[in-house]
Structures are given as C-alpha cells and as structure tokens.
Scaffold this motif. Sequence first.
Motif, PDB file in Angstrom:
ATOM      1  N   LYS A 199     -11.238   1.852   3.547  1.00  0.00           N
ATOM      2  CA  LYS A 199     -10.476   2.254   2.265  1.00  0.00           C
ATOM      3  C   LYS A 199     -11.022   3.545   1.637  1.00  0.00           C
ATOM      4  CE  LYS A 199      -8.283  -1.759   2.867  1.00  0.00           C
ATOM      5  NZ  LYS A 199      -6.753  -1.689   3.279  1.00  0.00           N
ATOM      6  N   SER A 200      -9.892   4.450   1.239  1.00  0.00           N
ATOM      7  CA  SER A 200     -10.157   5.666   0.862  1.00  0.00           C
ATOM      8  C   SER A 200      -9.678   5.929  -0.724  1.00  0.00           C
ATOM      9  CB  SER A 200     -10.054   6.809   1.814  1.00  0.00           C
ATOM     10  OG  SER A 200      -8.746   6.897   2.288  1.00  0.00           O
ATOM     11  N   LYS A 201      -8.391   5.298  -0.878  1.00  0.00           N
ATOM     12  CA  LYS A 201      -7.832   5.518  -1.893  1.00  0.00           C
ATOM     13  C   LYS A 201      -7.593   4.324  -2.658  1.00  0.00           C
ATOM     14  CE  LYS A 201      -4.784   7.091   0.949  1.00  0.00           C
ATOM     15  NZ  LYS A 201      -3.570   7.986   1.631  1.00  0.00           N
ATOM     16  N   ASP A 202      -7.511   4.262  -3.983  1.00  0.00           N
ATOM     17  CA  ASP A 202      -7.146   3.239  -4.971  1.00  0.00           C
ATOM     18  C   ASP A 202      -5.677   3.385  -5.183  1.00  0.00           C
ATOM     19  OD1 ASP A 202      -9.585   2.580  -4.923  1.00  0.00           O
ATOM     20  OD2 ASP A 202     -10.192   3.330  -7.023  1.00  0.00           O
ATOM     21  N   LEU A 203      -5.198   2.016  -5.448  1.00  0.00           N
ATOM     22  CA  LEU A 203      -3.679   1.606  -5.628  1.00  0.00           C
ATOM     23  C   LEU A 203      -3.684   0.768  -6.505  1.00  0.00           C
ATOM     24  CD1 LEU A 203      -0.882   2.224  -4.636  1.00  0.00           C
ATOM     25  CD2 LEU A 203      -1.072   0.329  -3.024  1.00  0.00           C
ATOM     26  N   VAL A 204      -2.490   1.117  -7.411  1.00  0.00           N
ATOM     27  CA  VAL A 204      -1.846   0.092  -8.207  1.00  0.00           C
ATOM     28  C   VAL A 204      -0.778  -0.257  -8.203  1.00  0.00           C
ATOM     29  CG1 VAL A 204      -1.533  -0.443 -10.881  1.00  0.00           C
ATOM     30  CG2 VAL A 204      -3.423   0.753 -10.270  1.00  0.00           C
ATOM     31  N   LEU A 205      -0.516  -1.670  -8.046  1.00  0.00           N
ATOM     32  CA  LEU A 205       0.842  -2.192  -7.798  1.00  0.00           C
ATOM     33  C   LEU A 205       1.760  -2.513  -9.145  1.00  0.00           C
ATOM     34  CD1 LEU A 205       0.357  -4.417  -4.689  1.00  0.00           C
ATOM     35  CD2 LEU A 205       1.455  -2.165  -4.701  1.00  0.00           C
ATOM     36  N   ILE A 206       3.071  -1.860  -9.222  1.00  0.00           N
ATOM     37  CA  ILE A 206       3.652  -2.123 -10.479  1.00  0.00           C
ATOM     38  C   ILE A 206       4.459  -3.283  -9.916  1.00  0.00           C
ATOM     39  CG2 ILE A 206       5.683  -1.479 -12.156  1.00  0.00           C
ATOM     40  CD1 ILE A 206       4.575   1.388 -11.628  1.00  0.00           C
ATOM     41  N   GLY A 207       4.242  -4.423 -10.810  1.00  0.00           N
ATOM     42  CA  GLY A 207       4.971  -5.655 -10.513  1.00  0.00           C
ATOM     43  C   GLY A 207       4.018  -6.775 -10.372  1.00  0.00           C
ATOM     44  N   ASP A 208       4.358  -8.108 -10.542  1.00  0.00           N
ATOM     45  CA  ASP A 208       3.466  -9.200 -10.303  1.00  0.00           C
ATOM     46  C   ASP A 208       4.395 -10.235  -9.711  1.00  0.00           C
ATOM     47  OD1 ASP A 208       4.601  -9.893 -12.701  1.00  0.00           O
ATOM     48  OD2 ASP A 208       2.733 -10.670 -13.364  1.00  0.00           O
ATOM     49  N   SER A 209       5.405  -9.884  -9.165  1.00  0.00           N
ATOM     50  CA  SER A 209       6.496 -10.953  -8.528  1.00  0.00           C
ATOM     51  C   SER A 209       5.939 -11.140  -6.973  1.00  0.00           C
ATOM     52  CB  SER A 209       7.803 -10.619  -8.664  1.00  0.00           C
ATOM     53  OG  SER A 209       7.799  -9.482  -7.687  1.00  0.00           O
ATOM     54  N   ALA A 210       6.734 -12.099  -6.238  1.00  0.00           N
ATOM     55  CA  ALA A 210       6.491 -12.508  -4.927  1.00  0.00           C
ATOM     56  C   ALA A 210       6.313 -11.184  -4.084  1.00  0.00           C
ATOM     57  CB  ALA A 210       7.417 -13.447  -4.367  1.00  0.00           C
ATOM     58  N   PHE A 211       7.284 -10.018  -4.200  1.00  0.00           N
ATOM     59  CA  PHE A 211       7.044  -8.951  -3.637  1.00  0.00           C
ATOM     60  C   PHE A 211       5.877  -8.167  -3.668  1.00  0.00           C
ATOM     61  CE2 PHE A 211       9.333  -4.404  -2.750  1.00  0.00           C
ATOM     62  CZ  PHE A 211       8.692  -4.390  -1.635  1.00  0.00           C
ATOM     63  N   ALA A 212       5.376  -8.171  -5.130  1.00  0.00           N
ATOM     64  CA  ALA A 212       4.147  -7.501  -5.273  1.00  0.00           C
ATOM     65  C   ALA A 212       2.854  -8.119  -4.501  1.00  0.00           C
ATOM     66  CB  ALA A 212       3.768  -7.594  -6.745  1.00  0.00           C
ATOM     67  N   GLU A 213       2.930  -9.599  -4.359  1.00  0.00           N
ATOM     68  CA  GLU A 213       1.978 -10.371  -3.678  1.00  0.00           C
ATOM     69  C   GLU A 213       2.030  -9.822  -2.280  1.00  0.00           C
ATOM     70  OE1 GLU A 213       0.158 -14.957  -3.883  1.00  0.00           O
ATOM     71  OE2 GLU A 213       2.256 -14.702  -3.926  1.00  0.00           O
ATOM     72  N   VAL A 214       3.198  -9.841  -1.641  1.00  0.00           N
ATOM     73  CA  VAL A 214       3.390  -9.413  -0.179  1.00  0.00           C
ATOM     74  C   VAL A 214       2.922  -8.135  -0.167  1.00  0.00           C
ATOM     75  CG1 VAL A 214       5.144  -8.811   1.554  1.00  0.00           C
ATOM     76  CG2 VAL A 214       5.199 -10.868   0.253  1.00  0.00           C
ATOM     77  N   ALA A 215       3.301  -7.192  -0.836  1.00  0.00           N
ATOM     78  CA  ALA A 215       2.545  -5.661  -0.878  1.00  0.00           C
ATOM     79  C   ALA A 215       1.397  -5.637  -1.008  1.00  0.00           C
ATOM     80  CB  ALA A 215       3.502  -4.909  -1.894  1.00  0.00           C
ATOM     81  N   HIS A 216       0.828  -6.480  -1.785  1.00  0.00           N
ATOM     82  CA  HIS A 216      -0.836  -6.435  -1.787  1.00  0.00           C
ATOM     83  C   HIS A 216      -1.477  -6.896  -0.501  1.00  0.00           C
ATOM     84  CE1 HIS A 216      -4.548  -8.778  -2.444  1.00  0.00           C
ATOM     85  NE2 HIS A 216      -4.750  -7.679  -3.280  1.00  0.00           N
ATOM     86  N   GLU A 217      -0.897  -7.891   0.250  1.00  0.00           N
ATOM     87  CA  GLU A 217      -1.576  -8.254   1.522  1.00  0.00           C
ATOM     88  C   GLU A 217      -1.171  -6.929   2.497  1.00  0.00           C
ATOM     89  OE1 GLU A 217      -1.600 -12.141   3.784  1.00  0.00           O
ATOM     90  OE2 GLU A 217       0.356 -11.300   3.964  1.00  0.00           O
ATOM     91  N   TYR A 218       0.009  -6.480   2.195  1.00  0.00           N
ATOM     92  CA  TYR A 218       0.419  -5.549   3.632  1.00  0.00           C
ATOM     93  C   TYR A 218      -0.700  -4.305   3.502  1.00  0.00           C
ATOM     94  CZ  TYR A 218       4.142  -7.826   5.753  1.00  0.00           C
ATOM     95  OH  TYR A 218       5.008  -8.643   6.562  1.00  0.00           O
TER      96      TYR A 218
END
Length: 232
Positions: free
Chosen positions: A4-23
């Motif tokens: 890991k070299s970059k910090d990321l914030v996900l906009i959203g906290d729905s099911a898609f956000a949960e999937v995106a977090h894992e990926y």
Amino acid sequence: MPEKSKDLVLIGDSAFAEVAHEYFEAYTDYRVVAFTVEQAYMTREVFRGLPVVPLEALHETHPPATHHVHVAVVYTQLNRLRARLVETARARGYPLASFISPQAFIAPSANIGEHCFIFESNVVQSFVSVGRNVVLWSGNHIGHHSHIADNVFVSSHVVISGLCRVGANSFLGVNSALADRTVLAEDCWVGPAVTLSGSTNAGQMFRGPETMASRVDARRFFRIRAEASDRL
C-alpha cells in the motif's frame, strides 16, 4: 496483496462501497482509510471498522493533498448522483482513483477514462473507448471499436457487440445485448435480458416481458410430498 502506497476515501457507505473497499484492498496499492457521505445522509459513524465522515468536512479530516477518492455509488438517478459526487470531489482537488480488476481483459488499443470501476471477467476488445465514470460489473463483453460515453453503468453479463455506441448516463441490465452497430442514445434504460438491434432515441426505457409463474406448483410437479419437503 500489493504493497500500500496511497490513501483512499470511498464516497458512499452502501453495498457497492463495501464491495469497492474489498476490491481496492485486495488488488491495488490503495489503502482505504475512510468512507464519506453527505451530512444529510449520515446514518453511522463507523463502517467496516473505518470512520464515516461528512463529505462537507472531508477536506479537513482527509485533505486532497494526501488522499485519493473513488465514488462508490451505483446508477441512482440514471447515474446523476455518482456524476455529481465525482464533480464535487474533482472541484475540491481530490485525485480520482479507478479500479480495473487484474482478471479483466483490456486490449492494448482500448482506452479507459478516469474514475472507472471494471470488475473481473470483463472483455474489452480492440479499439474500444470507455468514457469517464463508467462501471462495468462482472462478466461483460465490449466488442471491438465500440464507444461507451461518460457516466454509464453496465451491470453483468451484458454483450455490447462491435461498432456500437452507448450514450451518456445510460444503464444496461443483466444479460442485455446490443447487436452490431447499435446506437444507444443518452439517458436510456435497458432492462434485464433485453436485446436491441437498432438505434434508439434519448431517454427511452426498454423492458422485456416478465416471466410468469406456472400454475403448477413445483413440489407437485416433482411429486414431492409435503412431509418430505419439510425435512429438507
């Protein structure tokens, strides 16, 4: 798992956000450090063990100089919500992150725009162009020389044949198909299992016939006695 070299914030906290977090965590060099939603839609302060912060204050807690952003939102309002949040993040100076699965095939001559999310088993053939802020869920075929405009959502197992054009903000449902040289205008909704072979007008909605339940009960058809069914 990549370093890991970059910090990321996900906009959203729905099911898609949960999937995106894992990926993002499993397949990229991004480290997801927070989720964010607009203050009016805040329902929790923690999601998947990470803070959920108001979007209005994100620049204070997670400044753009040190954080990337991805808008993990689906096709709400014909993709307008996702597009608006992308523009909000861009206006505040946040670099936009994309995800392209290592299990997707992207032809060398294909061109992918910024802020896209491309799942596994997608085939993006030669000379395809994909615009900005496009989601390709799993298992789609994007045929050669086709063009997908900005803010499009393609669900799963969709076939876009060669030399097609998909207009901005459109949605294609699971198992839908566009025949060769089809032009899908902007703001169109193509429902599950719909096949189109001609050009459309802007804003059209296409729905296939719903499958009706048989009058015969499945248990009766397969001669399953009620007591046997109860034991399963």
